[in-house]
Scaffold this motif. Structure first.
Motif, PDB file in Angstrom:
ATOM      1  N   THR A   1       0.894  -1.138   0.102  1.00 55.85           N
ATOM      2  CA  THR A   1      -0.016   0.068  -0.155  1.00 55.85           C
ATOM      3  C   THR A   1       0.840   1.158   0.036  1.00 55.85           C
ATOM      4  OG1 THR A   1      -1.572  -1.215   1.175  1.00 55.85           O
ATOM      5  CG2 THR A   1      -1.895   1.172   1.081  1.00 55.85           C
ATOM      6  N   PRO A   2       0.732   2.134  -0.994  1.00 56.92           N
ATOM      7  CA  PRO A   2       1.580   3.339  -1.051  1.00 56.92           C
ATOM      8  C   PRO A   2       1.485   4.222   0.061  1.00 56.92           C
ATOM      9  CG  PRO A   2       0.343   3.113  -3.030  1.00 56.92           C
ATOM     10  CD  PRO A   2      -0.118   1.982  -1.851  1.00 56.92           C
ATOM     11  N   GLU A   3       2.781   4.908   0.711  1.00 57.15           N
ATOM     12  CA  GLU A   3       2.714   5.784   1.717  1.00 57.15           C
ATOM     13  C   GLU A   3       2.258   5.504   3.002  1.00 57.15           C
ATOM     14  OE1 GLU A   3       1.555   9.551  -1.705  1.00 57.15           O
ATOM     15  OE2 GLU A   3       0.457   9.306   0.296  1.00 57.15           O
ATOM     16  N   GLU A   4       2.326   4.135   3.044  1.00 46.28           N
ATOM     17  CA  GLU A   4       2.144   3.598   4.645  1.00 46.28           C
ATOM     18  C   GLU A   4       3.771   3.439   5.548  1.00 46.28           C
ATOM     19  OE1 GLU A   4      -0.127   0.231   4.758  1.00 46.28           O
ATOM     20  OE2 GLU A   4      -2.069   1.291   4.998  1.00 46.28           O
ATOM     21  N   TYR A   5       4.783   3.302   4.526  1.00 51.15           N
ATOM     22  CA  TYR A   5       5.985   2.875   5.161  1.00 51.15           C
ATOM     23  C   TYR A   5       7.210   3.859   4.753  1.00 51.15           C
ATOM     24  CZ  TYR A   5       3.781  -1.254   7.454  1.00 51.15           C
ATOM     25  OH  TYR A   5       2.848  -1.877   8.125  1.00 51.15           O
ATOM     26  N   GLN A   6       8.178   3.906   5.098  1.00 48.38           N
ATOM     27  CA  GLN A   6       9.387   4.519   4.536  1.00 48.38           C
ATOM     28  C   GLN A   6      10.549   3.709   5.049  1.00 48.38           C
ATOM     29  OE1 GLN A   6      10.542   8.161   6.730  1.00 48.38           O
ATOM     30  NE2 GLN A   6      11.628   8.888   5.027  1.00 48.38           N
ATOM     31  N   VAL A   7      11.466   3.362   4.096  1.00 49.21           N
ATOM     32  CA  VAL A   7      12.610   2.781   4.252  1.00 49.21           C
ATOM     33  C   VAL A   7      13.803   3.772   4.207  1.00 49.21           C
ATOM     34  CG1 VAL A   7      14.096   1.014   3.262  1.00 49.21           C
ATOM     35  CG2 VAL A   7      11.792   0.490   3.286  1.00 49.21           C
TER      36      VAL A   7
END
Length: 699
Positions: free
Chosen positions: A548-554
């Motif tokens: 799902t886009p824009e739910e996490y950051q790496v």
């Protein structure tokens, strides 16, 4: 000015009189000190200020105007005021709670001391034959009611001065409007609280009772957040005579104008739809912070005219004028605007037919269902369906894309495989012919023979590769067909669909590493990769996917490390993510076939909902051949995690990485991948052959 008032107001201009009357009526409605307000409104006009103050003083001197004119001639009973310790029936007065035009309310307890629970004692201030009938009717109403959101009736009687009294459950709470402000309730919380009121009013209607005085002061909220409906002083039994003859006008006059319906204002017959209107006014005020018909400097006659002749502005428009309610404009616009205004239609037949219908529409709004007050259309219902079933719609779309991509991919790859097989067979035939020619012409030409044999070996290898590719494409096609045939295909979660697509892509990329992924097919496989965020910092050699886009950051963290350099992190960006993110590496298994390997890393996590795994797996011609994983949940300090796996002899690729689902952050540092001896135990799940510890004994 006083002399002018005593001799008459003939010398005061008509415009000044109208202005003074407007200011007087506005002051009468205010609950605070009007001095500062009058300073602003009157300015330097001292004569206007003195005229308004004289009118206010005259109102205080003639308190008889505080009660209905039909009772003005009877006067109050002597000895009405009670003091702490006074006895009324079997009840002892503790203190006064409040007074009004109709009577006084005291906090009281039982004189006999049977119970110390305080109750509310109400004494009628202006008893008369009409009020005696109303009092008896109120007792009958209250005795018959038993509902958790309605104050319970306890006792009743008449004082020595013939003043009726009754005792009810004492509710220690705040009026609903003040409670909502104090607790900063949002729109959904307000509607949930308001639905409790609807339930109590619907119960009254089922018992043939109309309340007719629904307002914030008669609706208290307890410390536990429960609703209590009070004061049936002007309640009416539905099965009572049409409306008590000449006394109907008297009862109508006892309404609260700000919350009265048009039929109450006009003195017409009331019904359950009267309460529906008042509930609409109450909901309007709770959502916007303003009353729909009471504006600045609006006198009583103007308020009553607006109720009968004007439609209030939309709640979303009214909320825009109050900065503290500005954040609600988007929530109010549309469905809630229509629900509130439908309850407040001037014509009773255009309102909700029952309180239950109003409550049901509010329930549909909270549940994301189409509401009856909204103009129906196919687009509106489709939008509501998608809002309710976002996960299902995304999963269905993912399945359709996966099926279409699988069919196209298998079709193209099957054609490529068939062409490669034909080419390999042609090369084998040419090699065989060359070998035959070489043998026939000259046995001694060793170099030509070796070249022919080399061509034959190459042709055999290409044929084997082509056959293996064809088998894989057939298996992939069969898998796509099985997904398509499955009756539960629509219920496949987006995460599962993404994982299937990712595994297919990994398999095709592993083929590409061997030279089998042609350049013209590369864009198709690239389209199957899950896109990463624009702000992500993915280290070189690593791959990242998200469902799902824009739910996490790496990214890379230089401040929170274990080995002294920098750590890798995956962090949730939303409080309740619906998808997951995978960060991984993949490489050829050539150097580790038939060996035991160990993956180790130091991991730390933060956040109560962290749900992550560290995983390691080897893939072969038929999919995953070996693997292991270790879970990470909740907050944890730096801890070494290890996975030990045997790489099969026919393994083609090795993959390892981190997967994060849920909210929170996971850090990784000091990754190590190495071959170990067979003495190092494998990472396996615990297994039991039978039940243990059935009596729950301790070690």
């Amino acid at each position: 000015m006083k002399a002018m008032l005593q001799s008459g107001l003939h010398s005061v201009p008509a415009t000044d009189l109208r202005r003074a009357r407007t200011l007087f009526e506005a002051c009468s409605l205010r609950h605070d000190d009007p001095s500062a307000w009058l300073d602003r409104e009157c300015g330097d006009d001292r004569e206007l200020r003195e005229l308004v103050e004289s009118m206010l003083a005259a109102e205080d001197e003639h308190a008889i105007l505080d009660r209905p004119l039909c009772l003005a001639a009877e006067g109050p009973k002597d000895g009405l005021a009670l003091h702490p310790g006074d006895q009324v029936g079997g009840w002892e007065v503790i203190r006064e709670i409040g007074t009004g035009g109709m009577g006084a309310v005291y906090l009281a307890k039982e004189s006999a001391g049977i119970s110390e629970i305080p109750c509310a004692l109400k004494i009628i201030r202006w008893p008369s034959r009409e009020f005696a009938r109303r009092f008896e009717r109120e007792q009958a109403i209250l005795r018959a009611l038993d509902h958790p959101n309605i104050a319970r009736f306890i006792d009743a009687g008449v004082t020595e001065n013939k003043c009726p009294w009754f005792v009810m459950e004492y509710v220690d709470g705040q009026p609903i409007d003040r409670y909502a402000l104090a607790h900063l309730l949002d729109v959904d919380a307000l509607i949930q609280l308001f639905r409790q009121i609807c339930g109590a009013v619907a119960y009254l209607h089922r018992n043939l009772v109309i309340h007719r005085d629904l307002k914030p002061g008669n609706i208290l909220i307890t410390a536990a957040g429960g609703v209590k409906l009070l004061d049936f002083g002007i309640a009416k039994l539905l099965d009572s005579p049409a409306d008590f003859g000449a006394s109907a006008n008297t009862i109508t006059a006892l309404m609260t104008p700000d919350y009265a319906s048009p039929e109450q204002v006009r003195g017409k017959a009331t019904s359950t739809l009267t309460d529906v209107f008042s509930l609409g006014v109450l909901l309007y005020e709770l959502l916007t912070g303003s009353k729909p018909f009471t504006g600045a400097n609006a006198g009583m006659h103007e308020v009553l005219r607006r109720i009968c002749e004007e439609e209030p502005e939309k709640p979303s428009v009214a909320a825009a004028r109050h900065p503290e309610y500005g954040s609600r404009i988007r929530s109010l616009r549309g469905e809630l605007d229509n629900i509130v205004l439908k309850a407040m239609r001037a014509a009773p037949e255009e309102r909700y037919r029952t309180v239950e219908e109003l409550d049901a529409d509010l329930g549909r709004y909270l549940g994301g269902l189409p509401v009856n007050a909204q103009a129906d259309s196919l687009l509106y219902r489709a939008r509501k369906f998608v809002a309710r079933h976002k996960t299902g719609v995304v999963a269905a779309a993912a399945i359709v894309i996966l099926l279409a991509g699988g069919v196209v991919t298998t079709s193209i790859e099957a054609g490529v495989a068939r062409r490669a097989l034909a080419q390999a067979e042609a090369q084998a035939a040419n090699a065989e012919a060359a070998r035959a020619v070489a043998s026939a012409e000259e046995r001694g030409e060793e170099e030509q023979r070796k070249r022919a044999e080399s061509q034959a070996a190459l042709a055999q290898q290409e044929r084997a590769n082509a056959e293996r590719r064809l088998r894989q494409m057939e298996a992939l096609a069969q898998g796509v067909i099985e997904i398509y045939k499955s009756p539960d295909a629509r219920n496949v979660p987006p995460q599962t669909a993404a994982l299937i697509a990712g595994q297919a892509k990994d398999s095709l990329e592993s083929l590409g590493a061997e030279g089998l992924l042609t350049p013209e097919l590369a864009p198709i496989y690239a389209g199957m990769q899950i896109a990463s965020g624009k702000t992500w910092r993915i280290p070189e050699g690593w791959n990242a996917r998200e469902t799902t886009p824009e739910e996490y950051q790496v990214g890379v963290d230089r401040n929170f490390v274990h080995g002294g350099r920098q750590s890798l992190f995956i962090r949730s960006l939303t409080p309740m993510p619906q998808g997951e993110t995978i960060l991984s590496q993949a490489f050829a298994a050539t150097n580790f076939e038939g060996r035991r390997v160990r993956l180790s890393a130091f991991l730390a996590s933060a956040g109560g909902s962290v749900n992550a795994i560290l995983w390691l797996q080897a893939t072969g011609p038929n999919g995953i051949a070996a693997g292991a994983a270790t879970p990470i949940s909740g907050p944890a300090r730096w801890m070494n995690r290890e996975l030990v796996v045997d790489i099969p002899a026919r393994a083609e690729a090795i993959q390892f990485g981190l997967r994060l689902a849920g909210s929170g952050t996971i850090w990784a540092d000091d990754f190590r991948f190495e071959q170990v001896s067979t003495a190092v135990p494998l990472t396996v799940s615990p297994r039991r052959d039978g039940p243990v510890n059935l009596d729950f004994s301790s070690k």
